[in-house]
Scaffold this active site. Structure first.
Site, mmCIF file in Angstrom:
data_model
loop_
_atom_site.group_PDB
_atom_site.id
_atom_site.type_symbol
_atom_site.label_atom_id
_atom_site.label_comp_id
_atom_site.label_asym_id
_atom_site.label_seq_id
_atom_site.Cartn_x
_atom_site.Cartn_y
_atom_site.Cartn_z
ATOM 1 N N LYS A 82 7.979 -13.971 6.355
ATOM 2 C CA LYS A 82 9.284 -13.710 5.737
ATOM 3 C C LYS A 82 9.299 -14.519 4.438
ATOM 4 O O LYS A 82 10.177 -15.348 4.197
ATOM 5 C CB LYS A 82 10.398 -14.127 6.718
ATOM 6 C CG LYS A 82 11.798 -13.712 6.310
ATOM 7 C CD LYS A 82 12.066 -12.220 6.407
ATOM 8 C CE LYS A 82 13.423 -11.896 5.797
ATOM 9 N NZ LYS A 82 13.676 -10.444 5.706
ATOM 10 N N ASP A 123 6.021 -13.754 19.175
ATOM 11 C CA ASP A 123 6.730 -13.577 20.439
ATOM 12 C C ASP A 123 7.477 -12.248 20.424
ATOM 13 O O ASP A 123 7.377 -11.442 21.353
ATOM 14 C CB ASP A 123 7.713 -14.738 20.650
ATOM 15 C CG ASP A 123 8.517 -14.571 21.928
ATOM 16 O OD1 ASP A 123 7.904 -14.278 22.970
ATOM 17 O OD2 ASP A 123 9.754 -14.724 21.880
HETATM 18 C C1 IPM Z 1 6.036 -15.389 25.950
HETATM 19 C C2 IPM Z 1 7.337 -15.816 26.556
HETATM 20 C C3 IPM Z 1 7.516 -17.318 26.332
HETATM 21 C C4 IPM Z 1 7.571 -17.556 24.837
HETATM 22 C C5 IPM Z 1 8.736 -17.949 27.034
HETATM 23 C C6 IPM Z 1 8.774 -17.636 28.506
HETATM 24 C C7 IPM Z 1 8.794 -19.433 26.804
HETATM 25 O O1 IPM Z 1 8.383 -15.077 26.040
HETATM 26 O O2 IPM Z 1 4.990 -15.960 26.333
HETATM 27 O O3 IPM Z 1 6.047 -14.496 25.114
HETATM 28 O O4 IPM Z 1 8.629 -17.442 24.223
HETATM 29 O O5 IPM Z 1 6.530 -17.874 24.260
HETATM 30 MG MG MG Z 2 7.768 -13.453 24.799
#
Ligand code: IPM
Ligand code: MG
Length: 356
Positions: free
Chosen positions: A191, A247
């Protein structure tokens, strides 16, 4: 080959899908003459219940002393009210941090026979094969300052997005190296039109790219990338992302393939690699023997290939998954008319049976 594998099933469906992956690994070991030792450890909400903390010291030591870690999922409604530092999710973040697992690989590939399971049109998703390379130990997940403080008239919540040259360079290298073994295209997501940390990200990625002239590099803003993933996902080969963008985009990429229950991941770094499905503990379907174990079984295949260099064995698992799907076996999340709906354990058994 002899190997010690830490097995951290965790919470929810983690407790059902991990045994299926272990079953498959045991079958592989038997068939190919390897000695895998499986040692179970506590993690997440289940560890909170048993020992009061989400990541017990014993588990951390077990993970550090193992050759690889197989993880299920952590979390659930029961622990949602806890302070952040004590939540099951902390265990995952703690493991990533303590094991130095900075590189998270999340391949999203469409199994052709599952095209109907996707919410997108067949012509959009047919043939997609992309890899999200997500930075896993930096960025806003770990940046300081962080916290919630009281201010006059209310509260103030803070998290910090921060990246150093070194952190960006090492994950960029992972992406370029991965691209060399694939279609040689890296799309770096940022970004940079708004965030300084992204401006640095773009600059360092461009710099690292100079050593990879055979790989094509494009930069893309994250909002545009979220759109392009749905508009034309076939344009992507390797998506290089920071922790937060990776994520989000990996969930989106997963859904292109039909079900989040299909996508495996590998987290690599200094210590033992960690292998887990990208989905969570799914408390709504836990305990019913309906969860899809394929993401975890495919994660076990990634373990064989990345940590143990057992490419042939990893391929055998991949092919067993394909064959099982070809035979029409489906868990509920990927079911379609004319297929045979099976439970978690039956899917695992079928994959073991189809292992050559
Ligand atoms: C992932 C999950 C995790 C993250 C959570 C459960 C902490 O969403 O591995 O993608 O945000 O990394
Ligand atoms: Mg995740």
């Amino acid at each position: 080959m002899k190997a010690k594998i830490a097995v951290l099933a965790g919470d929810g469906v983690g407790r059902e899908i991990v045994p299926e992956a272990v079953k498959v690994l045991k079958a592989v070991a038997e068939r190919y003459g390897h000695a895998f030792e499986f040692i179970a450890g506590d993690i997440g909400g289940q560890a909170i219940e048993k020992m009061g903390v989400p990541l017990p010291q014993e588990t951390l030591i077990l993970a550090k002393q193992s050759d690889a870690v197989l993880l299920g999922a952590v979390g659930g409604p029961k622990w949602e009210g806890l302070p952040y530092g004590l939540r099951p999710e902390r265990a995952l973040l703690g493991l990533r941090e303590q094991l130095g697992l900075f590189a998270n690989l999340r391949p999203a590939k469409l199994y052709p026979m599952l095209a109907e399971a996707s919410t997108l049109k067949r012509e959009v998703i047919e043939g997609i094969d992309l890899l999200v390379v997500r930075e896993l130990t930096g960025g806003i997940y770990f940046g300081k300052p962080k916290g919630i403080e009281t201010i006059p008239g209310g509260e103030r919540g803070v998290n910090t997005e921060v990246y150093t040259t070194g952190e960006i360079a090492r994950i960029a290298k992972v992406a370029f190296e991965a691209a060399r073994k694939r279609r040689k295209k890296v799309t770096s997501v940022d970004k940079a039109n708004v965030l300084e940390s992204s401006e640095l990200w773009r600059r360092v990625v461009t710099e690292v790219h100079r050593a990879y002239p055979d790989v094509e590099l494009t930069h893309m803003y994250v909002d545009n990338c979220a759109m392009q993933l749905i508009r034309n996902p076939k344009q992507f080969d390797v998506l290089l992302c920071n922790n937060l963008f990776g994520d989000i985009l990996s969930d989106e990429a997963a859904m292109l393939t039909g079900s989040i229950g299909m996508l495996p991941s590998a987290s690599l770094g200094a210590h033992a690699g960690l292998y887990e499905p990208i989905h969570g503990s799914a408390p709504d379907i836990a305990g019913k023997n309906i969860a899809n174990p394929i993401a975890t079984i495919a994660s076990a295949a990634m373990m064989l290939s990345y940590t143990f260099n057992l490419g042939k064995e990893a391929d055998a698992i991949e092919q067993a998954i394909v064959k099982t799907l070809d035979l029409g076996y489906r868990t509920k999340d990927i079911a379609a008319p004319g297929t045979r709906i099976v439970g978690t354990t039956e899917m695992g058994d079928a994959i073991v049976r189809n292992l050559r």
